[in-house]
Each structure stands twice: as structure tokens, then as C-alpha cells.
Design an enzyme around this catalytic site. Sequence first.
Site, mmCIF file in Angstrom:
data_model
loop_
_atom_site.group_PDB
_atom_site.id
_atom_site.type_symbol
_atom_site.label_atom_id
_atom_site.label_comp_id
_atom_site.label_asym_id
_atom_site.label_seq_id
_atom_site.Cartn_x
_atom_site.Cartn_y
_atom_site.Cartn_z
ATOM 1 N N HIS A 218 0.861 -1.190 0.000
ATOM 2 C CA HIS A 218 0.000 0.000 0.000
ATOM 3 C C HIS A 218 0.897 1.240 0.000
ATOM 4 O O HIS A 218 1.613 1.484 -0.971
ATOM 5 C CB HIS A 218 -0.940 -0.095 1.214
ATOM 6 C CG HIS A 218 -2.039 0.917 1.289
ATOM 7 N ND1 HIS A 218 -2.334 1.796 0.290
ATOM 8 C CD2 HIS A 218 -2.927 1.199 2.296
ATOM 9 C CE1 HIS A 218 -3.356 2.572 0.652
ATOM 10 N NE2 HIS A 218 -3.727 2.233 1.868
ATOM 11 N N HIS A 258 -2.906 -2.565 -9.313
ATOM 12 C CA HIS A 258 -3.867 -1.877 -8.443
ATOM 13 C C HIS A 258 -5.147 -2.695 -8.395
ATOM 14 O O HIS A 258 -5.552 -3.276 -9.395
ATOM 15 C CB HIS A 258 -4.157 -0.472 -8.995
ATOM 16 C CG HIS A 258 -4.761 0.428 -7.975
ATOM 17 N ND1 HIS A 258 -6.101 0.412 -7.683
ATOM 18 C CD2 HIS A 258 -4.187 1.347 -7.166
ATOM 19 C CE1 HIS A 258 -6.334 1.303 -6.733
ATOM 20 N NE2 HIS A 258 -5.195 1.875 -6.394
ATOM 21 N N ASP A 312 2.235 5.354 -7.020
ATOM 22 C CA ASP A 312 3.490 5.315 -6.269
ATOM 23 C C ASP A 312 4.714 5.148 -7.158
ATOM 24 O O ASP A 312 5.845 5.212 -6.667
ATOM 25 C CB ASP A 312 3.462 4.156 -5.256
ATOM 26 C CG ASP A 312 2.461 4.406 -4.150
ATOM 27 O OD1 ASP A 312 2.174 5.586 -3.878
ATOM 28 O OD2 ASP A 312 1.958 3.427 -3.572
HETATM 29 N N1 ACO Z 1 4.072 -7.269 -10.374
HETATM 30 C C1 ACO Z 1 3.843 -8.416 -11.029
HETATM 31 N N2 ACO Z 1 2.632 -8.994 -11.144
HETATM 32 C C2 ACO Z 1 1.594 -8.363 -10.564
HETATM 33 C C3 ACO Z 1 1.758 -7.155 -9.861
HETATM 34 C C4 ACO Z 1 3.054 -6.608 -9.788
HETATM 35 N N3 ACO Z 1 3.268 -5.457 -9.144
HETATM 36 N N4 ACO Z 1 0.569 -6.758 -9.371
HETATM 37 C C5 ACO Z 1 -0.319 -7.698 -9.744
HETATM 38 N N5 ACO Z 1 0.308 -8.670 -10.479
HETATM 39 C C6 ACO Z 1 -0.316 -9.857 -11.060
HETATM 40 C C7 ACO Z 1 -0.497 -10.929 -9.978
HETATM 41 O O1 ACO Z 1 0.616 -11.775 -9.883
HETATM 42 C C8 ACO Z 1 -1.752 -11.634 -10.457
HETATM 43 O O2 ACO Z 1 -1.358 -12.505 -11.512
HETATM 44 P P1 ACO Z 1 -2.091 -13.945 -11.690
HETATM 45 O O3 ACO Z 1 -3.538 -13.611 -11.990
HETATM 46 O O4 ACO Z 1 -1.364 -14.564 -12.837
HETATM 47 O O5 ACO Z 1 -1.919 -14.660 -10.392
HETATM 48 C C9 ACO Z 1 -2.578 -10.520 -11.072
HETATM 49 O O6 ACO Z 1 -1.642 -9.522 -11.478
HETATM 50 C C10 ACO Z 1 -3.590 -9.901 -10.107
HETATM 51 O O7 ACO Z 1 -2.874 -9.434 -8.959
HETATM 52 P P2 ACO Z 1 -3.362 -9.549 -7.446
HETATM 53 O O8 ACO Z 1 -2.146 -9.618 -6.556
HETATM 54 O O9 ACO Z 1 -4.415 -10.589 -7.304
HETATM 55 O O10 ACO Z 1 -4.064 -8.132 -7.289
HETATM 56 P P3 ACO Z 1 -4.545 -7.472 -5.916
HETATM 57 O O11 ACO Z 1 -5.660 -6.583 -6.295
HETATM 58 O O12 ACO Z 1 -4.792 -8.479 -4.861
HETATM 59 O O13 ACO Z 1 -3.265 -6.611 -5.455
HETATM 60 C C11 ACO Z 1 -1.685 -4.877 -5.354
HETATM 61 C C12 ACO Z 1 -3.098 -5.284 -5.795
HETATM 62 C C13 ACO Z 1 -1.456 -5.253 -3.874
HETATM 63 C C14 ACO Z 1 -1.531 -3.366 -5.483
HETATM 64 C C15 ACO Z 1 -0.642 -5.598 -6.256
HETATM 65 O O14 ACO Z 1 -0.812 -5.170 -7.596
HETATM 66 C C16 ACO Z 1 0.785 -5.348 -5.809
HETATM 67 O O15 ACO Z 1 1.282 -6.057 -4.912
HETATM 68 N N6 ACO Z 1 1.507 -4.355 -6.409
HETATM 69 C C17 ACO Z 1 2.856 -4.017 -6.000
HETATM 70 C C18 ACO Z 1 2.836 -3.099 -4.788
HETATM 71 C C19 ACO Z 1 2.310 -1.720 -5.114
HETATM 72 O O16 ACO Z 1 2.761 -1.056 -6.040
HETATM 73 N N7 ACO Z 1 1.365 -1.250 -4.285
HETATM 74 C C20 ACO Z 1 0.786 0.109 -4.396
HETATM 75 C C21 ACO Z 1 -0.665 0.046 -4.707
HETATM 76 S S1 ACO Z 1 -1.338 1.633 -4.966
HETATM 77 C C22 ACO Z 1 -1.463 2.277 -3.439
HETATM 78 O O17 ACO Z 1 -1.605 1.661 -2.433
HETATM 79 C C23 ACO Z 1 -1.364 3.738 -3.374
#
Ligand code: ACO
Length: 376
Positions: A218, A258, A312
Site C-alpha cells: 500500500h 492496483h 506510487d
Molecule cells: N508485479 C507483477 N505482477 C503483478 C503485480 C506486480 N506489481 N501486481 C499484480 N500482479 C499480477 C499478480 O501476480 C496476479 O497474476 P495472476 O492472476 O497470474 O496470479 C494478477 O496480477 C492480479 O494481482 P493480485 O495480486 O491478485 O491483485 P490485488 O488486487 O490483490 O493486489 C496490489 C493489488 C497489492 C496493489 C498488487 O498489484 C501489488 O502487490 N503491487 C505491488 C505493490 C504496489 O505497487 N502497491 C501500491 C498500490 S497503490 C497504493 O496503495 C497507493
Amino acid sequence: MDISSGLEDVYIKHTGLTSIDGEKGILRYRGYNINDLVEHSTFEEVAYLMLYGELPTSEQLRTFKNSVEKGYLLPDYVKQIISSMPREAEALSVYMTAFAAMSASESNFKWSPQTDKAKAAEIIGHAASVVANANRHSMGLQLRDLAPSDSYARSFLEAALDRKAEQGEVRVMDRALILYLDHEVPASTTAALVACSTLSDMYSSIAAAIAALKGPLHGGAAESAYTQFARIGSPEKVDAWFNENIVEKKQKLMGFGHRVYKTYDPRMKIFKKMATDIVKRDEDRNILLTAEKLEERGVEQFGAKHVYPNTDYYSGIAYRAVGFPVNMFTALFALSRTTGWVAHISEYNESEPRIMRPRALYKGPGPRDLAPVSHH
Ligand code: ACO
């Protein structure tokens, strides 16, 4: 019966504050497009809009700014607490601790729309004073209250950095404050609402929100994204780093993805432009070029999964160019979002609030006879 993993698609309140079109990448505060607000409004105007529902008249703005400025003064015991923390403490932890401490004088607090709004302005002022002093403390400077000026952004920057701020830096800070101000109900805002739903006070609810913001999934993502660019080192190293870490080791690309946006986050585009415009030092430009190359590679890899850079991704580069150390990034996010938290708390308390009490679906052992431990 299904459970909603990650509370995905669970609606916990009605809101008139923020709407997100995740498919088209559009963000609006009270109906106004974020691009227009960033272009034509100041942080104080947008904060008023969020708390009161409409943009202020000049008289309303003056009164609101006066109330915020009252919050620039911190109680002495809060300054003592900040001074007693280790100098290398994460600024966000200092912020959380200061707000938890301020809840001590709030135990008899009773909610009402009037007290909410008065408290909100004071809290917005306190937030700037605490975060600025967290930075001063890390630099070994004496703590001091913020001085009123033409803007919240300037008062904050000049106290935090202990120098005059240039107009360009003030504009970046002001826009960053608007961009991060609210985003519906992510984990941190939900945590604030859970706390306030028990009739806990505003300071405690914000401390709860800060705890939830801290993690790298986050609010901590700006720091992780920036560290990732620095670790890669230069644009030519992006491909090899990406193949090894993201493709082969399947690490997450920080600053990408996201829960709601399935395309570019509109805030990211604004942060990218601000970072490009403000970066001056060679070292910062190298980080920016590395980030741009990585963005291209990331979108090529993950675009088909609808995973794009989020807000971010570039914000840290803009903050760094203004003069903040990396360990301040999450606290800067929290400073902006404090207004969103108080606006959501006020909105929740003006509805017909009920305690938030979800359920867990039991799947442990069935009923069994107890053999007291002493008989084993
Ligand atoms: N890098 C690589 N793959 C990703 C990423 C990433 N940053 N984010 C999502 N994916 C992929 C997942 O592996 C998943 O793939 P799959 O369907 O083959 O298993 C798919 O995309 C869906 O991702 P989830 O993790 O299920 O999405 P969720 O909605 O639960 O998580 C989150 C969202 C936590 C933001 C995630 O994208 C993440 O961890 N990103 C990196 C951290 C980040 O940048 N956070 C900031 C968010 S914005 C904020 O808070 C202001």
C-alpha cells in the site's frame, strides 16, 4: 459459502467523496476530475471541498486556513515524544506514535458533525507539523511549530527542510498533497473506518489508518519502487534485471498493479510529468530514466493482465527532487491522505454508523473433548 478474499468487491459505505473508474482510469473528488483539481485548485481548496462538499468562497477559505494553522502548534508533550525517538526511526512510525499519543486527551470525545469538522481542520494542521518535525528530528534539528504562510505546502516544506522553498517545489508539494488526498476505501481508510465505527476517537482512528498504510503493498510502495530503480542503477541494466528478478524469480514489480485500476492510474501520469519537470541533479535524472525504461518493460510484460504503473511509481522521484530522503516517502503519502481519512470518518459518522463487525467462516477442528494439559 464463499468468503471474499482480500475483501474484493465488498462495499462498506456510500460515499460522496471519491469515485474511481478503474477501466477508464478516471478519478474524481466530489465529481471534479483530478486533472482539473491539480491544474486549477490548491490543496486547501480541495481539502475544504472534501470536508464540506463544495469549493470554498474566499471568506470560507480564509476561516478554514486559520483553523488549519491553529493545528500547526503541537502540544509540548508531542514534541518531547518525537525528540525521544531514535533519529533513524521511520518517519511514518513517528507520525503514528505522535497521533496515538494525542489520542490520550481525546478519551471523552463525542462525535457530532460540528466537532468533526473543527477537529478535522486542526488534525490537518497537526499532521503537517508532526511530519515536518519527523524530518527535522531525523536531520538532528531542533523541533519547531510550522509558521503560517501563503500555503500549507510552503509552511510544511520550509519547516521540514529547514530552508526557503522555491515556488516550483511548493507547487510539486501542493499537487502531491492533492493527488494523494483520497482514494475511496483502500486498506488504510478501511482501517480508520473500522476503528471509528466503534466510536473510537479521530486520532486513534488515524493511527489505525497509518498502521495499515505502512506496508509495501500500500503506502510503502513509493519507497519500494524508488529503491528498486536505485538498485537497478541505470536504464541499460533494466532488461537483465527484469528478466532475472521479475520473469525468472517472479518477484513483484513495485509501483505496478492496483485493485481498482485496470489501466494507467491517472495520478501516475501527473506524478511522471511533475518528476520530469522538477528533476535537476544527474543522479535523480538517471533514476528517472531507469524508471521510464522499466515502465516500458513492465507494461510490455503485464499490460495483457491489466497491470499498469500506479501512483506510487513516480511519486518518490518527485519527492526526492524536492529534497526528501527515501524514508520520508510513506509519511508524505500519509500526510496527504490524512485529509481523506478525516473526511471519510466525518462522512461515516454523519450517516447512520454501525459497528463494523464482519464474520469469519470457521473451518477448524469439530467439537472435541478437552484433556487438560496436566494429564498429558
Ligand atoms: N508485479 C507483477 N505482477 C503483478 C503485480 C506486480 N506489481 N501486481 C499484480 N500482479 C499480477 C499478480 O501476480 C496476479 O497474476 P495472476 O492472476 O497470474 O496470479 C494478477 O496480477 C492480479 O494481482 P493480485 O495480486 O491478485 O491483485 P490485488 O488486487 O490483490 O493486489 C496490489 C493489488 C497489492 C496493489 C498488487 O498489484 C501489488 O502487490 N503491487 C505491488 C505493490 C504496489 O505497487 N502497491 C501500491 C498500490 S497503490 C497504493 O496503495 C497507493
